[in-house]
Design an enzyme around this catalytic site. Structure first.
Site, PDB file in Angstrom:
ATOM      1  N   MET A  53      15.845  -2.704  29.160  1.00 39.72           N
ATOM      2  CA  MET A  53      14.914  -2.178  30.161  1.00 39.72           C
ATOM      3  C   MET A  53      15.630  -1.841  31.474  1.00 39.72           C
ATOM      4  O   MET A  53      15.418  -2.465  32.509  1.00 39.72           O
ATOM      5  CB  MET A  53      13.783  -3.184  30.401  1.00 39.72           C
ATOM      6  CG  MET A  53      13.045  -3.573  29.135  1.00 39.72           C
ATOM      7  SD  MET A  53      12.356  -2.169  28.249  1.00 39.72           S
ATOM      8  CE  MET A  53      11.039  -1.720  29.357  1.00 39.72           C
TER       9      MET A  53
ATOM     10  N   LEU B 294      19.993   3.874  32.956  1.00 37.20           N
ATOM     11  CA  LEU B 294      21.452   3.969  33.057  1.00 37.20           C
ATOM     12  C   LEU B 294      21.864   5.210  33.842  1.00 37.20           C
ATOM     13  O   LEU B 294      21.159   6.221  33.847  1.00 37.20           O
ATOM     14  CB  LEU B 294      22.062   4.005  31.655  1.00 37.20           C
ATOM     15  CG  LEU B 294      21.872   2.702  30.870  1.00 37.20           C
ATOM     16  CD1 LEU B 294      21.969   2.948  29.377  1.00 37.20           C
ATOM     17  CD2 LEU B 294      22.891   1.660  31.311  1.00 37.20           C
TER      18      LEU B 294
ATOM     19  N   HIS C 255      12.711   4.111  20.659  1.00 34.01           N
ATOM     20  CA  HIS C 255      11.597   4.251  21.593  1.00 34.01           C
ATOM     21  C   HIS C 255      10.286   4.230  20.809  1.00 34.01           C
ATOM     22  O   HIS C 255      10.178   4.881  19.768  1.00 34.01           O
ATOM     23  CB  HIS C 255      11.725   5.572  22.366  1.00 34.01           C
ATOM     24  CG  HIS C 255      10.661   5.752  23.396  1.00 34.01           C
ATOM     25  ND1 HIS C 255      10.659   5.059  24.591  1.00 34.01           N
ATOM     26  CD2 HIS C 255       9.541   6.519  23.406  1.00 34.01           C
ATOM     27  CE1 HIS C 255       9.586   5.408  25.300  1.00 34.01           C
ATOM     28  NE2 HIS C 255       8.896   6.286  24.593  1.00 34.01           N
TER      29      HIS C 255
ATOM     30  N   ASP D  36      14.753   9.123  27.729  1.00 32.27           N
ATOM     31  CA  ASP D  36      14.128   9.353  26.423  1.00 32.27           C
ATOM     32  C   ASP D  36      14.132  10.831  26.030  1.00 32.27           C
ATOM     33  O   ASP D  36      13.214  11.315  25.351  1.00 32.27           O
ATOM     34  CB  ASP D  36      12.681   8.804  26.406  1.00 32.27           C
ATOM     35  CG  ASP D  36      12.638   7.308  26.641  1.00 32.27           C
ATOM     36  OD1 ASP D  36      13.586   6.614  26.239  1.00 32.27           O
ATOM     37  OD2 ASP D  36      11.649   6.838  27.238  1.00 32.27           O
TER      38      ASP D  36
ATOM     39  N   GLU E 269       9.834   0.178  13.480  1.00 28.17           N
ATOM     40  CA  GLU E 269      11.065   0.148  14.279  1.00 28.17           C
ATOM     41  C   GLU E 269      12.145  -0.657  13.562  1.00 28.17           C
ATOM     42  O   GLU E 269      13.301  -0.248  13.496  1.00 28.17           O
ATOM     43  CB  GLU E 269      10.797  -0.475  15.657  1.00 28.17           C
ATOM     44  CG  GLU E 269       9.955   0.379  16.587  1.00 28.17           C
ATOM     45  CD  GLU E 269       9.747  -0.306  17.931  1.00 28.17           C
ATOM     46  OE1 GLU E 269      10.674  -0.961  18.433  1.00 28.17           O
ATOM     47  OE2 GLU E 269       8.631  -0.194  18.479  1.00 28.17           O
TER      48      GLU E 269
END
Length: 197
Positions: free
Chosen positions: A93, A96, A112, A148, A177
Protein backbone atom coordinates in the site's frame (compact mmCIF):
# COMPACT_ATOMS: atom_id res chain seq x y z
CA UNK A 1 16.15 -26.99 -16.28
CA UNK A 2 16.67 -23.25 -16.61
CA UNK A 3 17.60 -21.46 -13.39
CA UNK A 4 14.58 -20.26 -11.46
CA UNK A 5 13.86 -16.54 -11.44
CA UNK A 6 14.56 -14.88 -8.10
CA UNK A 7 11.42 -13.17 -6.83
CA UNK A 8 11.00 -10.60 -4.06
CA UNK A 9 7.53 -9.85 -2.71
CA UNK A 10 6.46 -6.45 -1.36
CA UNK A 11 3.68 -6.41 1.26
CA UNK A 12 2.05 -4.07 3.75
CA UNK A 13 -0.31 -6.38 5.62
CA UNK A 14 -1.20 -10.02 6.12
CA UNK A 15 0.20 -11.08 2.78
CA UNK A 16 -2.41 -13.60 1.64
CA UNK A 17 -1.34 -13.23 -2.00
CA UNK A 18 2.28 -13.54 -0.83
CA UNK A 19 1.35 -16.85 0.79
CA UNK A 20 -0.22 -18.04 -2.47
CA UNK A 21 3.02 -17.23 -4.32
CA UNK A 22 5.18 -18.92 -1.67
CA UNK A 23 3.06 -22.06 -1.86
CA UNK A 24 3.16 -22.14 -5.67
CA UNK A 25 6.95 -21.74 -5.64
CA UNK A 26 7.31 -24.90 -3.53
CA UNK A 27 6.52 -26.98 -6.61
CA UNK A 28 9.75 -28.34 -8.16
CA UNK A 29 8.63 -27.39 -11.68
CA UNK A 30 7.63 -23.80 -10.80
CA UNK A 31 9.97 -21.39 -12.65
CA UNK A 32 10.43 -18.94 -9.76
CA UNK A 33 11.71 -19.01 -6.18
CA UNK A 34 10.80 -16.53 -3.44
CA UNK A 35 14.06 -15.09 -2.13
CA UNK A 36 12.84 -12.23 0.05
CA UNK A 37 9.82 -10.41 1.46
CA UNK A 38 9.86 -6.66 2.12
CA UNK A 39 7.31 -4.61 4.05
CA UNK A 40 6.96 -0.87 4.57
CA UNK A 41 5.22 -1.73 7.86
CA UNK A 42 7.36 -3.32 10.55
CA UNK A 43 4.35 -5.03 12.15
CA UNK A 44 2.91 -6.50 8.95
CA UNK A 45 1.62 -10.00 9.85
CA UNK A 46 2.88 -11.34 6.52
CA UNK A 47 6.47 -10.93 7.71
CA UNK A 48 5.91 -13.63 10.34
CA UNK A 49 4.51 -15.93 7.65
CA UNK A 50 7.60 -15.38 5.49
CA UNK A 51 9.98 -15.94 8.41
CA UNK A 52 8.18 -19.16 9.30
CA UNK A 53 8.88 -20.32 5.73
CA UNK A 54 12.56 -19.48 6.15
CA UNK A 55 12.41 -16.56 3.71
CA UNK A 56 14.58 -13.49 4.41
CA UNK A 57 12.63 -10.34 5.30
CA UNK A 58 13.38 -6.64 5.42
CA UNK A 59 11.51 -3.48 6.43
CA UNK A 60 11.98 0.24 6.08
CA UNK A 61 9.98 2.99 7.78
CA UNK A 62 9.03 5.90 5.53
CA UNK A 63 9.48 8.25 8.50
CA UNK A 64 13.22 7.52 8.44
CA UNK A 65 13.59 9.04 4.97
CA UNK A 66 13.52 12.63 3.82
CA UNK A 67 11.62 11.82 0.63
CA UNK A 68 9.74 9.10 -1.21
CA UNK A 69 12.63 8.90 -3.65
CA UNK A 70 15.14 8.26 -0.86
CA UNK A 71 12.89 5.47 0.46
CA UNK A 72 12.59 3.90 -2.98
CA UNK A 73 16.35 4.07 -3.52
CA UNK A 74 16.86 2.22 -0.23
CA UNK A 75 14.24 -0.34 -1.27
CA UNK A 76 16.02 -0.89 -4.59
CA UNK A 77 19.23 -1.41 -2.63
CA UNK A 78 17.57 -4.20 -0.63
CA UNK A 79 16.15 -5.81 -3.78
CA UNK A 80 19.50 -5.66 -5.55
CA UNK A 81 21.17 -7.11 -2.46
CA UNK A 82 18.86 -10.11 -2.84
CA UNK A 83 19.83 -10.35 -6.54
CA UNK A 84 16.15 -9.95 -7.44
CA UNK A 85 14.94 -10.76 -10.95
CA UNK A 86 11.22 -10.06 -10.48
CA UNK A 87 9.32 -7.93 -7.94
CA UNK A 88 5.77 -8.96 -6.97
CA UNK A 89 3.62 -6.45 -5.14
CA UNK A 90 1.07 -8.20 -2.95
CA UNK A 91 -1.01 -5.68 -1.05
CA UNK A 92 1.85 -3.17 -1.00
CA UNK A 93 0.00 0.00 0.00
CA UNK A 94 2.45 2.59 -1.19
CA UNK A 95 2.69 4.76 -4.29
CA UNK A 96 6.10 4.18 -5.86
CA UNK A 97 8.15 6.86 -7.57
CA UNK A 98 8.64 6.87 -11.35
CA UNK A 99 12.34 6.33 -10.69
CA UNK A 100 11.56 3.04 -8.96
CA UNK A 101 8.93 1.83 -11.42
CA UNK A 102 11.13 2.65 -14.41
CA UNK A 103 14.10 0.89 -12.78
CA UNK A 104 12.03 -2.32 -12.54
CA UNK A 105 9.90 -1.85 -15.65
CA UNK A 106 8.94 -5.19 -17.13
CA UNK A 107 10.15 -6.99 -14.00
CA UNK A 108 7.61 -5.71 -11.46
CA UNK A 109 4.01 -6.91 -11.30
CA UNK A 110 1.03 -6.21 -9.08
CA UNK A 111 -2.38 -7.73 -8.39
CA UNK A 112 -5.36 -5.39 -8.24
CA UNK A 113 -8.89 -6.34 -7.12
CA UNK A 114 -10.80 -5.10 -10.15
CA UNK A 115 -11.06 -5.69 -13.87
CA UNK A 116 -8.69 -2.94 -14.88
CA UNK A 117 -8.89 -0.34 -16.28
CA UNK A 118 -12.07 -0.12 -14.18
CA UNK A 119 -11.75 0.96 -10.54
CA UNK A 120 -8.11 1.88 -10.18
CA UNK A 121 -6.96 2.79 -6.69
CA UNK A 122 -8.77 2.03 -3.44
CA UNK A 123 -12.27 0.93 -2.38
CA UNK A 124 -12.70 -1.03 -5.60
CA UNK A 125 -15.48 -3.34 -4.39
CA UNK A 126 -17.62 -0.61 -2.82
CA UNK A 127 -17.29 1.51 -5.96
CA UNK A 128 -18.19 -1.42 -8.22
CA UNK A 129 -21.28 -2.25 -6.16
CA UNK A 130 -22.34 1.40 -6.08
CA UNK A 131 -22.23 1.40 -9.89
CA UNK A 132 -24.42 -1.69 -10.05
CA UNK A 133 -22.01 -3.85 -12.02
CA UNK A 134 -22.89 -7.51 -12.54
CA UNK A 135 -19.29 -8.68 -12.81
CA UNK A 136 -16.13 -7.91 -10.87
CA UNK A 137 -12.73 -9.57 -10.68
CA UNK A 138 -9.00 -9.05 -10.44
CA UNK A 139 -6.06 -8.21 -12.68
CA UNK A 140 -2.36 -8.99 -12.57
CA UNK A 141 -0.52 -6.24 -14.41
CA UNK A 142 2.92 -4.84 -15.01
CA UNK A 143 3.84 -1.95 -12.71
CA UNK A 144 4.36 1.38 -14.47
CA UNK A 145 4.61 4.97 -13.20
CA UNK A 146 0.84 5.45 -13.56
CA UNK A 147 -1.27 3.98 -10.73
CA UNK A 148 -2.77 0.63 -11.81
CA UNK A 149 -2.17 1.58 -15.46
CA UNK A 150 0.34 -1.06 -16.58
CA UNK A 151 -0.45 -3.66 -19.25
CA UNK A 152 -2.54 -6.58 -17.97
CA UNK A 153 -1.05 -10.08 -17.86
CA UNK A 154 -4.13 -12.02 -16.70
CA UNK A 155 -7.64 -11.26 -15.46
CA UNK A 156 -10.23 -13.35 -13.63
CA UNK A 157 -13.94 -12.55 -13.58
CA UNK A 158 -16.26 -13.01 -10.62
CA UNK A 159 -20.07 -12.62 -10.65
CA UNK A 160 -21.67 -10.02 -8.43
CA UNK A 161 -24.58 -11.51 -6.46
CA UNK A 162 -27.72 -9.62 -5.40
CA UNK A 163 -27.24 -8.24 -1.91
CA UNK A 164 -23.45 -8.46 -2.01
CA UNK A 165 -21.57 -6.28 0.46
CA UNK A 166 -18.05 -5.05 -0.34
CA UNK A 167 -16.73 -7.72 2.06
CA UNK A 168 -18.73 -10.47 0.32
CA UNK A 169 -17.38 -9.45 -3.06
CA UNK A 170 -13.84 -9.01 -1.75
CA UNK A 171 -13.85 -12.55 -0.36
CA UNK A 172 -15.03 -14.01 -3.66
CA UNK A 173 -12.46 -12.02 -5.63
CA UNK A 174 -9.67 -12.99 -3.23
CA UNK A 175 -10.15 -16.67 -4.06
CA UNK A 176 -9.44 -15.80 -7.70
CA UNK A 177 -6.50 -13.58 -6.76
CA UNK A 178 -4.81 -16.51 -5.02
CA UNK A 179 -5.22 -18.60 -8.18
CA UNK A 180 -4.38 -15.88 -10.71
CA UNK A 181 -1.23 -14.36 -9.20
CA UNK A 182 0.86 -17.58 -9.14
CA UNK A 183 -0.18 -18.30 -12.73
CA UNK A 184 0.80 -14.80 -13.90
CA UNK A 185 4.16 -15.06 -12.16
CA UNK A 186 4.70 -18.48 -13.76
CA UNK A 187 4.08 -16.99 -17.20
CA UNK A 188 6.50 -14.10 -16.60
CA UNK A 189 9.23 -16.19 -14.96
CA UNK A 190 9.11 -18.78 -17.74
CA UNK A 191 9.30 -16.12 -20.45
CA UNK A 192 5.83 -16.85 -21.84
CA UNK A 193 4.81 -13.23 -21.31
CA UNK A 194 6.92 -10.09 -21.38
CA UNK A 195 6.39 -6.36 -21.07
CA UNK A 196 5.20 -5.08 -24.46
CA UNK A 197 7.92 -3.08 -26.18
Amino acid sequence: MTAKKRVAILISGRGSNMTALINAAKSPDYPAEIIGVFSNRVAAPGLDVARAEGIPTATLAQSSFASRLAFDEALTGILEGWDTDIVCMAGFMRILTPEFTNRWLGRAINIHPSLLPAYKGLDTHARALADGVTEAGCTVHFVTPGLDEGPAILQARVPVHPGDTPDDLAARVLVEEHRLYPEALRLLASGQVAYPQ
